[in-house]
Design an enzyme around this catalytic site. Structure first.
Site, mmCIF file in Angstrom:
data_model
loop_
_atom_site.group_PDB
_atom_site.id
_atom_site.type_symbol
_atom_site.label_atom_id
_atom_site.label_comp_id
_atom_site.label_asym_id
_atom_site.label_seq_id
_atom_site.Cartn_x
_atom_site.Cartn_y
_atom_site.Cartn_z
ATOM 1 N N LEU A 61 27.731 19.994 32.936
ATOM 2 C CA LEU A 61 27.921 21.175 33.806
ATOM 3 C C LEU A 61 26.710 22.078 33.603
ATOM 4 O O LEU A 61 26.223 22.223 32.476
ATOM 5 C CB LEU A 61 29.186 21.934 33.393
ATOM 6 C CG LEU A 61 29.395 23.298 34.079
ATOM 7 C CD1 LEU A 61 29.963 23.118 35.487
ATOM 8 C CD2 LEU A 61 30.333 24.202 33.277
ATOM 9 N N GLY A 117 37.185 46.848 35.532
ATOM 10 C CA GLY A 117 37.464 48.268 35.340
ATOM 11 C C GLY A 117 38.901 48.596 35.740
ATOM 12 O O GLY A 117 39.628 49.291 35.022
ATOM 13 N N HIS A 144 35.951 44.338 30.413
ATOM 14 C CA HIS A 144 34.826 43.405 30.290
ATOM 15 C C HIS A 144 35.082 42.406 29.142
ATOM 16 O O HIS A 144 34.803 41.219 29.269
ATOM 17 C CB HIS A 144 33.517 44.160 30.048
ATOM 18 C CG HIS A 144 33.137 45.090 31.172
ATOM 19 N ND1 HIS A 144 33.247 44.736 32.500
ATOM 20 C CD2 HIS A 144 32.658 46.364 31.173
ATOM 21 C CE1 HIS A 144 32.855 45.752 33.259
ATOM 22 N NE2 HIS A 144 32.495 46.753 32.479
ATOM 23 N N ARG A 168 35.619 35.467 45.225
ATOM 24 C CA ARG A 168 35.525 36.863 44.793
ATOM 25 C C ARG A 168 36.907 37.355 44.392
ATOM 26 O O ARG A 168 37.867 37.227 45.157
ATOM 27 C CB ARG A 168 34.946 37.770 45.875
ATOM 28 C CG ARG A 168 34.787 39.207 45.340
ATOM 29 C CD ARG A 168 33.976 40.105 46.220
ATOM 30 N NE ARG A 168 33.752 41.373 45.525
ATOM 31 C CZ ARG A 168 32.744 42.181 45.748
ATOM 32 N NH1 ARG A 168 31.836 41.870 46.647
ATOM 33 N NH2 ARG A 168 32.601 43.311 45.069
ATOM 34 N N GLU A 206 22.119 46.520 41.379
ATOM 35 C CA GLU A 206 22.765 47.821 41.629
ATOM 36 C C GLU A 206 23.533 48.308 40.390
ATOM 37 O O GLU A 206 23.710 49.506 40.192
ATOM 38 C CB GLU A 206 23.722 47.718 42.824
ATOM 39 C CG GLU A 206 23.045 47.531 44.183
ATOM 40 C CD GLU A 206 22.543 46.104 44.455
ATOM 41 O OE1 GLU A 206 22.941 45.155 43.729
ATOM 42 O OE2 GLU A 206 21.744 45.935 45.399
ATOM 43 N N ASP A 221 35.046 40.379 39.693
ATOM 44 C CA ASP A 221 35.254 41.792 40.011
ATOM 45 C C ASP A 221 36.633 42.238 39.545
ATOM 46 O O ASP A 221 37.573 41.449 39.548
ATOM 47 C CB ASP A 221 35.113 41.985 41.540
ATOM 48 C CG ASP A 221 34.806 43.420 41.906
ATOM 49 O OD1 ASP A 221 34.633 44.266 40.997
ATOM 50 O OD2 ASP A 221 34.756 43.712 43.114
#
Ligand code: FPP
Length: 240
Positions: free
Chosen positions: A130, A22, A36, A187, A66, A19
């Site tokens: 992995l 942006g 990105h 996160r 979403e 996250d």
């Protein structure tokens, strides 16, 4: 190669909610998409760090159900970025014995992306150093719902299954069947929520929240999260 100390507890499965792309771009007066692009380098860095630390599964929340509601131009850019990224990284997967897996509602992905995903998954299916999992068009509730739909059909065919139902019966119908639950969920960007991610699978996961934005989350940050994890006392509701 930098490997973690043998006596530290290394998580088998590390999962990351990437996250802050942006915000990273906005702070620099750049278009969101630049965040990105930069985030791809963090994906590469964390994949390398995971291999070096002996992590067996690294999963990344790259696009949620979403996220389809974002502006079409951003969605299109993200989809073509995924195609390019997978095409570019395939030689690295071969070289480093990395199995590549995409999980999510693939019926919503375009034909080109689905073809590249199939190709990368088939080519790397036998690798075991992995497993790199990318969650695309994924949400936890969608996953539980699609598993419930399968269960309902199986129960319609064999009503006695309803009496014998166990947690395992649902786990085995999730898209993550066969993959160990995440030990650690990271996160980035300061948000402290699960955002409809691995709702069932994350029941006993440890969480690591950091204010570092995803494009700045590189090897040192990844190692820091693992270091913190190694100090946690996981009790699974029991008393030690
Ligand atoms: C979150 O930042 C990031 C995303 C929704 C996309 C992440 C995807 C990549 C980095 C590409 C990965 C590709 C592969 C193949 C693994 P945000 O846009 O929500 O940032 P903000 O919250 O600051 O707006």
């Amino acid at each position: 190669m930098n490997t973690m100390q043998e006596n530290t507890k290394t998580p088998v499965h590390v999962s990351i909610i990437m996250d802050g792309n942006g915000r990273w771009a906005r702070e620099r007066g750049l278009e969101r998409v630049r965040g990105h692009y930069e985030g791809i380098d963090s994906v590469r860095a964390c994949t390398e760090a995971a291999v070096e630390c002996g992590v067996k599964y690294l999963s990344l929340y790259a696009f949620s159900e979403e996220n389809w509601n974002r502006p079409q131009a951003e969605v299109d850019t993200l989809m073509s970025l995924m195609v390019k990224c997978m095409e570019n990284e395939l030689p690295t997967f071969h070289k480093n014995n990395i199995r590549f897996v995409v999980l999510g509602n693939r019926s919503r992905l375009n034909g080109e992306l689905n073809r590249v995903i199939d190709h990368c998954m088939e080519e790397t299916a036998s690798y075991d150093r992995l497993t790199l999992i990318v969650f695309l068009s994924y949400s936890g509730r969608w996953d539980i719902l699609q598993a419930a739909r399968k269960l309902a059909l199986d129960i319609a065919a064999d009503p006695s299954l309803a009496e014998r139902l166990e947690q395992r019966d649902l786990s085995e119908r999730l898209v993550t069947a066969g993959i160990p639950d995440p030990d650690l969920i990271i996160r980035t960007s300061g948000e402290q929520r699960i955002s409809n991610y691995l709702l069932w699978q994350g029941a006993y996961s440890e969480f690591f929240f950091t204010s570092v934005l995803w494009p700045d989350f590189r090897k040192d940050e990844f190692r820091k999260a693992l270091e913190e994890y190694s100090k946690r006392d996981r009790r699974y509701g029991k008393v030690k």
